[in-house]
Design a protein around this motif. Structure first.
Motif, PDB file in Angstrom:
ATOM      1  N   ALA A 105       0.837  -1.205   0.000  1.00 17.76           N
ATOM      2  CA  ALA A 105       0.000   0.000   0.000  1.00 17.76           C
ATOM      3  C   ALA A 105       0.868   1.249   0.000  1.00 17.76           C
ATOM      4  N   MET A 106       0.305   2.300  -0.550  1.00 17.50           N
ATOM      5  CA  MET A 106       0.922   3.625  -0.485  1.00 17.50           C
ATOM      6  C   MET A 106       0.176   4.446   0.548  1.00 17.50           C
ATOM      7  N   PRO A 107       0.891   5.217   1.377  1.00 20.39           N
ATOM      8  CA  PRO A 107       0.216   6.125   2.301  1.00 20.39           C
ATOM      9  C   PRO A 107      -0.335   7.326   1.540  1.00 20.39           C
ATOM     10  N   GLY A 108      -0.846   8.291   2.251  1.00 24.83           N
ATOM     11  CA  GLY A 108      -1.421   9.462   1.587  1.00 24.83           C
ATOM     12  C   GLY A 108      -0.358  10.346   0.968  1.00 24.83           C
ATOM     13  N   VAL A 109      -0.079  10.135  -0.300  1.00 24.21           N
ATOM     14  CA  VAL A 109       0.881  10.972  -1.028  1.00 24.21           C
ATOM     15  C   VAL A 109       0.215  11.504  -2.296  1.00 24.21           C
ATOM     16  N   LEU A 110       0.549  12.719  -2.665  1.00 24.30           N
ATOM     17  CA  LEU A 110      -0.018  13.323  -3.874  1.00 24.30           C
ATOM     18  C   LEU A 110       0.919  13.060  -5.044  1.00 24.30           C
ATOM     19  N   ASP A 111       0.732  11.901  -5.649  1.00 21.22           N
ATOM     20  CA  ASP A 111       1.565  11.507  -6.778  1.00 21.22           C
ATOM     21  C   ASP A 111       0.706  10.717  -7.744  1.00 21.22           C
ATOM     22  N   TRP A 112       1.292  10.314  -8.859  1.00 21.27           N
ATOM     23  CA  TRP A 112       0.531   9.630  -9.900  1.00 21.27           C
ATOM     24  C   TRP A 112       1.246   8.346 -10.312  1.00 21.27           C
ATOM     25  N   THR A 113       0.472   7.350 -10.697  1.00 19.37           N
ATOM     26  CA  THR A 113       1.053   6.095 -11.184  1.00 19.37           C
ATOM     27  C   THR A 113       1.502   6.273 -12.629  1.00 19.37           C
ATOM     28  N   ASP A 114       2.160   5.270 -13.163  1.00 20.61           N
ATOM     29  CA  ASP A 114       2.600   5.316 -14.561  1.00 20.61           C
ATOM     30  C   ASP A 114       1.425   5.342 -15.523  1.00 20.61           C
ATOM     31  N   ASP A 115       0.229   4.951 -15.027  1.00 19.72           N
ATOM     32  CA  ASP A 115      -0.973   4.922 -15.869  1.00 19.72           C
ATOM     33  C   ASP A 115      -1.880   6.121 -15.602  1.00 19.72           C
ATOM     34  N   SER A 116      -1.325   7.136 -14.895  1.00 21.84           N
ATOM     35  CA  SER A 116      -2.021   8.404 -14.631  1.00 21.84           C
ATOM     36  C   SER A 116      -3.207   8.282 -13.672  1.00 21.84           C
ATOM     37  N   PHE A 117      -3.127   7.324 -12.764  1.00 26.19           N
ATOM     38  CA  PHE A 117      -4.088   7.258 -11.670  1.00 26.19           C
ATOM     39  C   PHE A 117      -3.436   7.868 -10.431  1.00 26.19           C
ATOM     40  N   SER A 118      -4.265   8.384  -9.509  1.00 31.03           N
ATOM     41  CA  SER A 118      -3.692   8.876  -8.258  1.00 31.03           C
ATOM     42  C   SER A 118      -2.974   7.707  -7.590  1.00 31.03           C
ATOM     43  N   MET A 119      -1.837   7.980  -6.940  1.00 31.87           N
ATOM     44  CA  MET A 119      -0.987   6.908  -6.431  1.00 31.87           C
ATOM     45  C   MET A 119      -1.723   5.992  -5.452  1.00 31.87           C
ATOM     46  N   CYS A 120      -2.486   6.581  -4.557  1.00 34.89           N
ATOM     47  CA  CYS A 120      -3.212   5.772  -3.571  1.00 34.89           C
ATOM     48  C   CYS A 120      -4.250   4.874  -4.248  1.00 34.89           C
ATOM     49  N   PHE A 121      -5.099   5.456  -5.079  1.00 40.37           N
ATOM     50  CA  PHE A 121      -6.144   4.676  -5.735  1.00 40.37           C
ATOM     51  C   PHE A 121      -5.540   3.664  -6.709  1.00 40.37           C
ATOM     52  N   GLY A 122      -4.502   4.083  -7.430  1.00 39.82           N
ATOM     53  CA  GLY A 122      -3.883   3.212  -8.422  1.00 39.82           C
ATOM     54  C   GLY A 122      -3.184   2.014  -7.819  1.00 39.82           C
ATOM     55  N   VAL A 123      -2.404   2.232  -6.756  1.00 38.23           N
ATOM     56  CA  VAL A 123      -1.658   1.136  -6.130  1.00 38.23           C
ATOM     57  C   VAL A 123      -2.541   0.335  -5.185  1.00 38.23           C
ATOM     58  N   ASN A 124      -3.195   1.036  -4.263  1.00 37.95           N
ATOM     59  CA  ASN A 124      -3.942   0.343  -3.215  1.00 37.95           C
ATOM     60  C   ASN A 124      -5.156  -0.408  -3.736  1.00 37.95           C
ATOM     61  N   HIS A 125      -5.804   0.149  -4.754  1.00 38.94           N
ATOM     62  CA  HIS A 125      -6.991  -0.537  -5.286  1.00 38.94           C
ATOM     63  C   HIS A 125      -6.788  -1.132  -6.678  1.00 38.94           C
TER      64      HIS A 125
END
Length: 328
Positions: free
Chosen positions: A142-162
């Motif tokens: 899981a990623m904690p609350g960080v304001l970043d983006w995945t390689d597929d342009s999803f928010s890091m939390c939503f993209g990784v965690n879900h």
């Protein structure tokens, strides 16, 4: 003069008694605080000693924290453990430690970056080619609350965690069904209760804490929907809140924040070994199997807020997630 000396002696004695009283109060207060903190950190341990010989387990983020402690416990029970994480150097170091602590050589690393859906697909293809079994999938990373983006342009939390775990689980579901009875354990957090999903803005990425809360709520819905879509097919699903755990999530923040959190974690959070107990419980316990789709805290089922039990929202999230991972 004797009266003055007597008065001075009395005053001195009274001051000393007050000082002694203050010292005793400080000691008592310290002991009370110590026992309160100890009580707050008290947790159940998984006492189910079920063996897992011949079983294969995949643990995302198994190179550190709760994932590593879960890997040690399950490898010690005889399982073949695949540590799925993105950093090969850290993974190999963790694999060596897990082998030593579990006294098992049946532990290996396979590369997986949940922030890149191409990597998720590559991992699944590689795993399915190399491994004949999959009995337990633990969606731990899981990623904690960080304001970043995945390689597929999803928010890091939503993209990784879900989304990363959504795609991973879906691609591995056929193997899980083949090896039934099998289990999917997904780590969430009690902070799910502070937000609700907005399907108009699933990629929300403004306030870090709220972004994290939404991703953890998505984990709860996802776990319930896994139970629904696999009903009668031998796959059971569990959402786990491990508690407040002394893990390495603070590495994503500033040095000052890390220093502050180290003090807070030492006082109020539990060690990773303790935090892993409910994960282990849901991976092996027959009691847990009676609560397919359930939410677990401290090695027992726990109640969810009513909005987090909405089957219609869970189904909609599943359908939207299917579309998102296909488009990515």
């Amino acid at each position: 003069s004797s009266w003055i000396i007597s008065a001075f002696s009395t005053a001195s004695r009274t001051a000393m008694e007050e000082e002694e009283g203050h010292k005793k109060m400080k000691i008592i207060a310290s002991l009370v605080a110590f026992f309160i903190l100890k009580w707050m950190k008290k947790r159940r341990y998984c006492t189910d000693l079920k063996r897992l010989d011949g079983k294969t387990v995949v643990i995302t983020g198994g190179n550190s924290g709760i994932g590593k402690e879960s890997a040690v416990a399950l490898a010690a029970r005889g399982a073949r453990v695949v540590v799925a994480c993105r950093d090969p150097d850290k993974a190999e170091e963790a694999v060596r430690e897990i082998k030593v602590r579990s006294r098992s050589l049946n532990v290996l690393h396979m590369e997986l970056d949940l922030a890149n859906l191409r990597s998720v697909r590559g991992f699944c293809k590689n795993f399915l080619q190399r491994e004949k079994r999959l009995d337990i999938l633990i969606n731990n990373a899981a990623m904690p609350g960080v304001l970043d983006w995945t390689d597929d342009s999803f928010s890091m939390c939503f993209g990784v965690n879900h989304l990363g775990h959504f795609l991973l689980t879906n691609l591995l579901l056929p193997r899980l069904k083949e090896c039934a009875p099998s289990r999917v354990v997904t780590l969430t957090c009690s902070t799910y209760k502070y937000q609700k999903l907005n399907f108009q803005d699933l990629n929300y990425n403004l306030l870090p804490f709220f972004t994290y809360c939404r991703s953890k709520l998505a984990n709860v819905y996802f776990s319930q929907e896994v139970a629904r879509v696999t009903e009668g097919k031998g796959v059971t699903s569990y959402a786990v809140h491990p508690g407040l755990v002394q893990s390495g999530w603070t590495c994503h923040y500033s040095v000052l924040f890390r220093m502050l959190m180290q003090v807070i974690m030492w006082m109020f959070f539990v060690p990773c070994e303790v935090g892993a107990q409910t994960v282990i419980y849901c991976a092996v316990s027959q009691e847990a199997a009676k609560h397919n789709g359930g939410y677990f805290v401290d090695c027992r089922p726990a109640a969810l807020r009513p909005f987090a039990r909405d089957a219609a929202v869970a189904k909609k999230l599943w359908e939207v997630s299917e579309r998102l991972v296909k488009e990515a």
